[in-house]
Design a protein around this motif. Structure first.
Motif, PDB file in Angstrom:
ATOM      1  N   ILE A  66      -9.215   3.050  -0.635  1.00 35.61           N
ATOM      2  CA  ILE A  66      -8.914   1.953  -1.677  1.00 35.61           C
ATOM      3  C   ILE A  66      -9.184   2.300  -3.158  1.00 35.61           C
ATOM      4  CG2 ILE A  66      -9.182  -0.530  -1.688  1.00 35.61           C
ATOM      5  CD1 ILE A  66     -10.378  -0.722   0.883  1.00 35.61           C
ATOM      6  N   GLY A  67      -8.156   1.696  -3.997  1.00 37.08           N
ATOM      7  CA  GLY A  67      -8.542   1.746  -5.436  1.00 37.08           C
ATOM      8  C   GLY A  67      -8.201   0.266  -5.759  1.00 37.08           C
ATOM      9  N   VAL A  68      -8.591   0.090  -6.930  1.00 33.51           N
ATOM     10  CA  VAL A  68      -8.684  -1.480  -7.601  1.00 33.51           C
ATOM     11  C   VAL A  68      -8.234  -1.310  -9.180  1.00 33.51           C
ATOM     12  CG1 VAL A  68      -9.916  -3.540  -8.183  1.00 33.51           C
ATOM     13  CG2 VAL A  68     -10.408  -2.211  -5.899  1.00 33.51           C
ATOM     14  N   ILE A  69      -7.479  -2.165  -9.391  1.00 35.50           N
ATOM     15  CA  ILE A  69      -7.061  -2.303 -10.733  1.00 35.50           C
ATOM     16  C   ILE A  69      -7.699  -3.706 -11.268  1.00 35.50           C
ATOM     17  CG2 ILE A  69      -5.549  -2.864 -12.708  1.00 35.50           C
ATOM     18  CD1 ILE A  69      -3.813  -0.564 -11.151  1.00 35.50           C
ATOM     19  N   GLU A  88     -12.232   3.861  -6.523  1.00 38.10           N
ATOM     20  CA  GLU A  88     -11.637   4.118  -7.581  1.00 38.10           C
ATOM     21  C   GLU A  88     -11.415   2.806  -8.503  1.00 38.10           C
ATOM     22  OE1 GLU A  88     -11.381   6.733  -9.409  1.00 38.10           O
ATOM     23  OE2 GLU A  88     -11.857   8.291  -7.807  1.00 38.10           O
ATOM     24  N   VAL A  89     -12.071   2.163  -9.516  1.00 36.38           N
ATOM     25  CA  VAL A  89     -11.853   1.228 -10.249  1.00 36.38           C
ATOM     26  C   VAL A  89     -11.054   1.535 -11.784  1.00 36.38           C
ATOM     27  CG1 VAL A  89     -12.508  -1.173 -11.042  1.00 36.38           C
ATOM     28  CG2 VAL A  89     -13.519   0.019  -9.285  1.00 36.38           C
ATOM     29  N   VAL A  90     -10.220   0.893 -12.114  1.00 36.58           N
ATOM     30  CA  VAL A  90      -9.665   1.016 -13.464  1.00 36.58           C
ATOM     31  C   VAL A  90      -9.584  -0.480 -14.031  1.00 36.58           C
ATOM     32  CG1 VAL A  90      -7.763   1.474 -15.066  1.00 36.58           C
ATOM     33  CG2 VAL A  90      -8.209   2.928 -13.071  1.00 36.58           C
ATOM     34  N   MET A 104       0.910  -2.656 -18.579  1.00 34.50           N
ATOM     35  CA  MET A 104      -0.660  -2.360 -18.496  1.00 34.50           C
ATOM     36  C   MET A 104      -0.789  -1.478 -17.113  1.00 34.50           C
ATOM     37  SD  MET A 104      -2.031  -6.135 -19.337  1.00 34.50           S
ATOM     38  CE  MET A 104      -1.414  -7.073 -20.785  1.00 34.50           C
ATOM     39  N   ILE A 105      -0.068  -1.968 -16.096  1.00 26.78           N
ATOM     40  CA  ILE A 105      -0.241  -1.322 -14.805  1.00 26.78           C
ATOM     41  C   ILE A 105       0.098   0.163 -14.666  1.00 26.78           C
ATOM     42  CG2 ILE A 105       0.462  -1.313 -12.331  1.00 26.78           C
ATOM     43  CD1 ILE A 105      -1.535  -3.453 -13.128  1.00 26.78           C
ATOM     44  N   ARG A 106       1.251   0.410 -15.558  1.00 26.88           N
ATOM     45  CA  ARG A 106       1.578   1.879 -15.683  1.00 26.88           C
ATOM     46  C   ARG A 106       0.298   2.762 -16.095  1.00 26.88           C
ATOM     47  NH1 ARG A 106       7.298   3.526 -17.976  1.00 26.88           N
ATOM     48  NH2 ARG A 106       6.824   2.816 -20.002  1.00 26.88           N
ATOM     49  N   GLU A 107      -0.024   2.096 -17.254  1.00 23.14           N
ATOM     50  CA  GLU A 107      -1.338   2.892 -17.757  1.00 23.14           C
ATOM     51  C   GLU A 107      -2.453   2.926 -16.798  1.00 23.14           C
ATOM     52  OE1 GLU A 107      -2.097   1.411 -21.773  1.00 23.14           O
ATOM     53  OE2 GLU A 107       0.032   1.594 -22.064  1.00 23.14           O
ATOM     54  N   ALA A 108      -2.780   2.023 -16.123  1.00 20.24           N
ATOM     55  CA  ALA A 108      -3.805   1.918 -15.299  1.00 20.24           C
ATOM     56  C   ALA A 108      -3.509   2.727 -13.892  1.00 20.24           C
ATOM     57  CB  ALA A 108      -3.980   0.527 -14.574  1.00 20.24           C
ATOM     58  N   ILE A 109      -2.147   2.948 -13.395  1.00 17.44           N
ATOM     59  CA  ILE A 109      -2.081   3.776 -12.174  1.00 17.44           C
ATOM     60  C   ILE A 109      -1.934   5.285 -12.788  1.00 17.44           C
ATOM     61  CG2 ILE A 109      -1.083   2.152 -10.833  1.00 17.44           C
ATOM     62  CD1 ILE A 109       1.663   2.909 -11.498  1.00 17.44           C
ATOM     63  N   ASN A 110      -1.892   5.383 -14.048  1.00 16.64           N
ATOM     64  CA  ASN A 110      -1.648   6.842 -14.371  1.00 16.64           C
ATOM     65  C   ASN A 110      -3.293   7.257 -14.405  1.00 16.64           C
ATOM     66  OD1 ASN A 110       0.753   7.644 -14.629  1.00 16.64           O
ATOM     67  ND2 ASN A 110       0.943   6.575 -16.862  1.00 16.64           N
ATOM     68  N   ALA A 111      -4.340   6.509 -14.452  1.00 13.55           N
ATOM     69  CA  ALA A 111      -5.715   6.836 -14.518  1.00 13.55           C
ATOM     70  C   ALA A 111      -6.355   6.878 -12.958  1.00 13.55           C
ATOM     71  CB  ALA A 111      -6.623   5.869 -15.288  1.00 13.55           C
ATOM     72  N   LEU A 112      -5.311   6.824 -12.100  1.00 16.75           N
ATOM     73  CA  LEU A 112      -5.832   6.585 -10.454  1.00 16.75           C
ATOM     74  C   LEU A 112      -5.351   7.934  -9.933  1.00 16.75           C
ATOM     75  CD1 LEU A 112      -5.228   2.785  -9.674  1.00 16.75           C
ATOM     76  CD2 LEU A 112      -7.465   4.043  -9.583  1.00 16.75           C
ATOM     77  N   PRO A 113      -6.321   8.369  -8.923  1.00 15.07           N
ATOM     78  CA  PRO A 113      -5.894   9.430  -8.074  1.00 15.07           C
ATOM     79  C   PRO A 113      -4.796   9.138  -7.043  1.00 15.07           C
ATOM     80  CG  PRO A 113      -7.744   8.858  -7.321  1.00 15.07           C
ATOM     81  CD  PRO A 113      -7.662   7.795  -8.402  1.00 15.07           C
ATOM     82  N   LEU A 114      -3.502   8.674  -7.345  1.00 11.07           N
ATOM     83  CA  LEU A 114      -2.468   8.082  -6.376  1.00 11.07           C
ATOM     84  C   LEU A 114      -2.505   8.947  -5.265  1.00 11.07           C
ATOM     85  CD1 LEU A 114       0.194   6.783  -8.649  1.00 11.07           C
ATOM     86  CD2 LEU A 114      -1.696   5.588  -7.892  1.00 11.07           C
ATOM     87  N   ALA A 115      -2.391  10.152  -5.112  1.00  6.90           N
ATOM     88  CA  ALA A 115      -2.128  11.144  -4.024  1.00  6.90           C
ATOM     89  C   ALA A 115      -3.319  10.690  -3.176  1.00  6.90           C
ATOM     90  CB  ALA A 115      -2.143  12.536  -4.521  1.00  6.90           C
ATOM     91  N   LEU A 119      -4.307   2.340  -0.205  1.00  9.22           N
ATOM     92  CA  LEU A 119      -4.295   0.886  -0.654  1.00  9.22           C
ATOM     93  C   LEU A 119      -4.707   0.645  -1.944  1.00  9.22           C
ATOM     94  CD1 LEU A 119      -3.905  -2.086   0.190  1.00  9.22           C
ATOM     95  CD2 LEU A 119      -6.267  -2.054   1.245  1.00  9.22           C
ATOM     96  N   LEU A 120      -4.094  -0.069  -3.026  1.00 11.77           N
ATOM     97  CA  LEU A 120      -4.430  -0.528  -4.126  1.00 11.77           C
ATOM     98  C   LEU A 120      -4.468  -2.163  -4.311  1.00 11.77           C
ATOM     99  CD1 LEU A 120      -4.857   0.258  -7.127  1.00 11.77           C
ATOM    100  CD2 LEU A 120      -2.477   0.330  -7.587  1.00 11.77           C
ATOM    101  N   PHE A 121      -5.485  -2.365  -4.713  1.00 12.24           N
ATOM    102  CA  PHE A 121      -5.564  -3.983  -5.110  1.00 12.24           C
ATOM    103  C   PHE A 121      -5.460  -3.982  -6.730  1.00 12.24           C
ATOM    104  CE2 PHE A 121      -8.009  -4.199  -0.988  1.00 12.24           C
ATOM    105  CZ  PHE A 121      -7.277  -5.193  -0.308  1.00 12.24           C
ATOM    106  N   ILE A 122      -4.846  -5.143  -6.998  1.00 15.93           N
ATOM    107  CA  ILE A 122      -4.527  -5.516  -8.411  1.00 15.93           C
ATOM    108  C   ILE A 122      -5.328  -6.975  -8.526  1.00 15.93           C
ATOM    109  CG2 ILE A 122      -3.123  -5.992 -10.648  1.00 15.93           C
ATOM    110  CD1 ILE A 122      -0.980  -4.044  -9.303  1.00 15.93           C
ATOM    111  N   GLU A 123      -6.465  -7.099  -9.166  1.00 19.29           N
ATOM    112  CA  GLU A 123      -6.794  -8.338  -9.478  1.00 19.29           C
ATOM    113  C   GLU A 123      -6.325  -8.807 -10.680  1.00 19.29           C
ATOM    114  OE1 GLU A 123     -11.115  -9.142  -9.136  1.00 19.29           O
ATOM    115  OE2 GLU A 123     -10.841 -10.943 -10.187  1.00 19.29           O
ATOM    116  N   ASN A 124      -5.577  -9.627 -10.563  1.00 19.40           N
ATOM    117  CA  ASN A 124      -4.725 -10.234 -11.767  1.00 19.40           C
ATOM    118  C   ASN A 124      -5.631 -11.224 -12.612  1.00 19.40           C
ATOM    119  OD1 ASN A 124      -2.504 -11.034 -13.696  1.00 19.40           O
ATOM    120  ND2 ASN A 124      -1.101 -10.439 -12.070  1.00 19.40           N
TER     121      ASN A 124
END
Ligand code: MG
Ligand code: ZN
Length: 231
Positions: A66-69, A88-90, A104-115, A119-124
């Motif tokens: 799981i990753g979180v933005i 993983e948190v950005v 903003m999300i584009r930049e954040a996902i570039n900083a995450l190990p997507l491979a 599951l990725l949560f975005i807390e708006n």
């Protein structure tokens, strides 16, 4: 003169939303390429998004990656709480802006190990209004409401419920002490979007969490089967 200025403002707003849509599409494409299910959590401040995430992550992190933005106007408090779960948190600080946008999300996902992520949560940002208008490239929006708020919230803020694929009523442990009327809320939700799934739960006491967790488990593609023997 005045009318023309208003018209210009409308055109600029449309262009901004259009640009946002394009970037959101690219985000969605990139996330799909890596099989990352992405959920955009939207609520008013204080409805319990961060607590829900902490409890959800604690329950699922053995079974999926799981990753979180974390979107926040100024602070990193929520991101620090999530980082305590060793995922993983950005952090995105919007510096005053009341919603996240696709850039903003584009930049954040570039900083995450997507491979590696399942599951990725975005807390708006805590706000029930404009986050609903901005596509971030998520698969689903999740509308969150708490029993400490009014049961007329869906009628007052219909867009977020129309856009969402699931809604959560959090803090049901408080229902006996609140004026919140569950039937009213559910009826309003039905009127806005007949098929919207609602999960009444308490992230604090864990009551009702099971149905939400089961729903997530069914949604997340099991690409990490090799590493998660629990599947
Ligand atoms: Mg929070
Ligand atoms: Zn906003």
């Amino acid at each position: 003169m005045k009318a023309r200025r208003i018209k210009l403002k409308v055109i600029i707003a449309q262009k901004l939303l259009q640009a946002n849509e394009e970037i959101a599409g690219e985000n969605r494409h990139l996330l799909a390429k890596h099989d990352v299910l992405t959920l955009n959590l939207i609520s008013a401040p204080g409805a319990g998004k961060t607590t829900l995430l902490e409890k959800t992550i604690a329950a699922l992190k053995e079974e999926m990656v799981i990753g979180v933005i974390e979107g926040d106007i100024y602070t990193t408090k929520d991101a620090e709480r999530i980082a305590g779960q060793q995922v993983e948190v950005v952090q995105i600080n919007t510096h005053g802006a009341c919603h996240l946008d696709a850039q903003m999300i584009r930049e954040a996902i570039n900083a995450l190990p997507l491979a590696q992520l399942d599951l990725l949560f975005i807390e708006n940002v805590g706000n029930l209004v404009c986050p609903a208008e901005f596509d971030l490239g998520e698969n689903y929006k999740i509308a969150l409401l708490s029993a400490a708020e009014g049961s007329d919230k869906p009628a007052k803020y219909p867009l977020v419920f129309r856009e969402a694929q699931a809604a959560i009523l959090n803090k049901i442990d408080l229902l006996p002490y609140m004026d919140f009327d569950l039937e009213t809320m559910l009826a309003q939700v039905k009127k806005i979007k007949e098929e919207l799934i609602v999960f009444p739960l308490s992230a604090k006491t864990s009551e009702g969490m099971g149905a939400w967790l089961q729903w997530l488990k069914r949604l997340v593609p099991k690409k990490k089967r090799l590493f998660a023997t629990a599947w």
